[in-house]
Structures are given as structure tokens and as C-alpha cells.
Design an enzyme around this catalytic site. Sequence first.
Site, short mmCIF file in Angstrom:
data_model
loop_
_atom_site.label_atom_id
_atom_site.label_comp_id
_atom_site.label_asym_id
_atom_site.label_seq_id
_atom_site.Cartn_x
_atom_site.Cartn_y
_atom_site.Cartn_z
N GLU A 1 0.85 -1.20 0.00
CA GLU A 1 0.00 0.00 0.00
C GLU A 1 0.88 1.23 0.00
O GLU A 1 1.46 1.59 1.02
CB GLU A 1 -0.90 0.02 1.24
CG GLU A 1 -1.85 -1.16 1.33
CD GLU A 1 -2.81 -1.26 0.17
OE1 GLU A 1 -2.95 -0.27 -0.59
OE2 GLU A 1 -3.41 -2.33 0.00
N CYS B 1 -2.39 8.92 2.88
CA CYS B 1 -2.15 8.29 1.58
C CYS B 1 -3.33 8.50 0.65
O CYS B 1 -3.15 8.56 -0.56
CB CYS B 1 -1.81 6.81 1.73
SG CYS B 1 -2.95 5.92 2.76
#
Length: 593
Positions: free
Chosen positions: A301, A338
Site C-alpha cells: 500500500e 495516503c
Amino acid sequence: MERLEEYHSYILGAISLATLLVSYYFLRSDPEAGVPYNVEPPAQAQPGWKGEVLEEPSLKISGSSVIQCYSPATGELLGRVNPSTANSIDRAIAKAKEAQVQWAKTTFSERRRVLKTMLKFILENQEIIARVSCLDSGKTMVDASLGEILVTAEKLKWTIDHGEAALKPEKRPTNFLMMYKTNEVIWQPLGVVAACVSWNYPFHNLISPVIASIFAGNAIIVKGSESTAWSSSFFSSIVTSALSACGHSPNIVQSVNCWPNVAEHLTSHTDIAHITFIGSRPVAHHVCASAAKALTPVCVELGGKDPAIILDDLSNSDFKRVTSILMRGTFQSAGQNCIGLERVIALPMVYDRLIAHLTPLISTLRPGAILHASPATPIDIGASISSANFANLESLIQDAVKEGARLLVGGKQYHNPDFPKGHYFQPTLIVDVTPSMRIAQTELFAPVFLLMRAETVDDAILIANSTSFALGAGVYGSSTRDLEKVVREVNAGMVAVNDFAVTYMVQLPFGGTKGSGYGRFAGKEGLRGVCNQKAITRDRWPGVKTSIPGPMDLPLKGAGAAQRAYGMAQGVVWLGYGDLRGKVRGLKGIMGL
Ligand SMILES: *[C@@H]1O[C@H](CO)[C@@H](O)[C@H](O)[C@H]1NC(C)=O
């Protein structure tokens, strides 16, 4: 009088009986109910605490291997953490491996009880958890509440409500040739897994992989970032104490802190069955190369350059609502998210209106240290984790301006007079950014509102697609046709319609494509990702079993046997996959005609 008293005691008796029955009912109705437990909160998180302000805040101290933990909002020393060594990582893995054997035998009900116990603790201790997160990461209490606690509570609740169903054995279809089989997939624990997670959500990022991994029956080694090493012992003991309170070994969850060179020992360890990595692309290259030594799968990720596409048919009332969402999506955790908004791509009719509306809002944002600020001066946004990236940010902004972008607010490091040793960047608004500019291609992870103009919906999608990232995306507008066009065509792992980042709030699979990584955590996919997906076929009817026909039985017998065997094999293929004529041909082949 006597009768009255008698009556009285009769009523009292009835009430106590009813109370007993009711509590019995409630106790009985949830044998998994969370149990109370305590974790000693760090003294630094108590109101009024003040620490020594470091002259030069840094994680490293020359001549020493300890991690020097400090608050990025103030530069105050929080403590010094002894990093793990290769040996202590080996010991942690060995302990986890041993404890996992028992843990794998627990029922989902027992695991749910642990999660309910954690959820109860987290709900009752929100304030202290948020304060610890603020101290270690520099964020504000609102950012901690939404980004750390709300999402962790949701993840716990989702797993409690839907985890067992996600891991329930599944029947799978069969086919003509295999009509005598029943097929099934089951999900079993992998053993010991690991998670290496980033500093931007020191609570959520540490706890989230633990929830999924232990629910699936695994043990887990979780390595937080050295930037937030201080809080990880408190946060991980929230889990280990919940395990102990429910009568399980706390050893199935091991928290380690270490420098990058030692992390390699963990990521290449042959006793680790799966790695969840949340972090940056350059580090991912190292982690994946290291994991490849043991051929360990990694769920990767990475960051994003998430676009918010603003169509120009927003109603007046929606305009205000959407701009508020854009502000939060951009400035939450000072942009260190993010799935934070990195690009706002607006159509012509809404473009100038956005600039007029946002300029005064962004120029009044007040960065600061939430736990130290006086209530009279509200803090809107928190600090950055370090000042290491500030020079690069400034140069990206200046380059964009040279190429025609307009810098309307901010653009530089902010020397906060109240917190001179804290790491702050000015809340920034930069508009007229085009895809060819470096700033439009680089993940900033900073409090920068970046506005780009698109001429049409197609143009907006083209711009949204134009980076090497593809994590999340959002689209805002009224026309279902246009909204759905963006939903289908934008290159992203997650899309929110008229909202920001909500796919995670309902535990849909989280992850991206292209340079944003691969694999998914959260939801059914995330839970299954930390399991051995075991495929099983069994015979459907007693007595009907696969047997190798004589002509194919090894060693082949007689002259021309190879040709006969091949004819039969070909017949099987025709029988299984041909149409009616093909099946007849197949039968002939099988019978050697
Ligand atoms: C955007 O990317 C997606 C996925 O790769 C692709 O299907 C779509 O055609 C692209 N659209 C544009 C306009 O680039």
C-alpha cells in the site's frame, strides 16, 4: 401497616427478580461481551505535561543506536526507545510462532470476544489514545479522532459483524467431466504474518493489520515506523492486554521498532508467511526485494496522487458542502494521508468560484500544536512529521510557478513563533497547475491544495489518469451520467461519489493499482489475504471415484499403446468441452473406435 410493608417487600422482591432476569438475559445474550481491562497511559499524554524542547529535534543521536522520540509539533522529547536487533526479532517471531498454535484453535466467537474487548477499551479511552497520537505524530485531536479512532472502531465492528461470514467455507461449481466431485474453498491461518506500517496514523496503522490477522487465526509481528516508535508500546499493549484479559496468550502480537537495516531481517525471515507494507515507493522496493529472498508475498500500500474531480453542475447548496469536504480531504493530518486529496481537478464553470471561495479559507488556517495551544487560539491543522521534505516542496512549488502556476497562499516552510522547534509547512493554495508540471506528478504529502483546470469530463478523466499513481479518487456533481462515467473510467483502486475516502469507512477493500501498489487490505479481500486459501475437492457419490482407464495406465501395454492412450486422452477433452457432435466424437475416441 403490616400488610403495606409486606406489599412493599413483595414489590422490591419482584423488582430484584426482574433485574436479575434482565441482566441474566443480557449477559446470556452476548457471551462474547467485551471484558474490562486497564493499560497504564503514558505520563506524557496527561494534560499539562511539558517536555524538554530539543535544540535540534532528530530521531538519531550521534554515537548511539537508540531512537530519540520527540513531538514533531513542538520538538519536545517524548522518550528514547531501544530499537530491536536481529536477535530480538528472532525471539519475537519464535514466541509468536509458538503461541499461534493455540490461537489457531480458538473459535471465531472467542476471537470476536477479544475484538469486542478492544472496542470497549478504545471507546472508553478515546481521549488518551488521541492525545498519544497527537503527541507522537503532530496531528490535531479532530484528525486523531477521525483518522485513528473512528476508522479503527469501524474496522473492529466490521470484523465482529462480518468477519466470520467472510471466512466461511465456500462451495464452488463443478463441471461435466468432474460432475462426481464437490468443490470447496476454506480459509485457514497462515501462521505468523508481519506488518510494516507508516507513521501517519500511528494508532490505526498499527492496530488495523493486527485486527485482521488475529481474527484470521494468525500471530503477527507489527513494525511501526521509527518516527512514531514512542507510541507503539502503548498502542500495542491495548491489543496484548485485551488478549490477556480474555485468557489468551498476548504473545501472538509482537510489536517491534527498529532502524531500516534491521527491518530487512524481519522482511526476509523464512518464518513470516505474509507481509502488509504501508509506506512509500522507494522503501517498498527494498521491502519487496527483501521479502523475495524468502518468497514471502507482500500486500503493498503506497501513496497516491488522489484526484477530486469537480463537475460544474454542483448546486449552490452543494458547492459549500463540497468545498468543506475538499478542505478536510486536503488538510487532514496536514496532508499526510495516503488517500488525502493531492489534486482538485475542476471544470470551467466552477473553477474560478472555487478559487474565490477557498483563498480566504486557506489563508486563515492556523497550524500549531493542539495539546499546547491555548483554547483562545484554535488550531486548524497539525505539524508535519519532519522538515526533511520542506526544501523539496518549496522547489516543486517554485518550479510550478515558473511554468505558469499561480501561488495564491503559502508555499514555504512555516516557522511557527509559538512552537519554534516544530515542523510546519504553510497551508498552501496553488492553482493553474498542469499535468506536465513536476508538482502534478509527485505525491506531496503536505498541506497543499493543488487546483487544475479541465475543459470537459473526458479531459478531467485524462488528467486524473495522468500520474504514475492510482489509489483513490473522488467525483463531485449532479449528473448521474457524468458521475458514472468518471466512476468507470478513472484509473483508481477506490472511488467515492460526492464524498471523500468513505470506501474505508464501510471497510471496502483498500488499495490501488499502478505505482500505488497491489493487494488489498480491509474487508473480505483483506481478511482472506492473510489466509491460506485452501482448495478442496471431494467425491460426491460413494463408489464413484476417479480411476485411470486401462489404456492410459502406466506403463502402457502392447504395441501401438501410446497412440491408443493419446486417442483416449483426446476423446476426454472432446467429451468435456465439445458441443454435442464433439461429445460423440469424444466418446468414440475414449472407446478406441
Ligand atoms: C483512464 O484509465 C483507465 C484505466 O487504465 C482507462 O480504462 C481509461 O480509458 C482512461 N481514460 C482516459 C481518458 O485516459
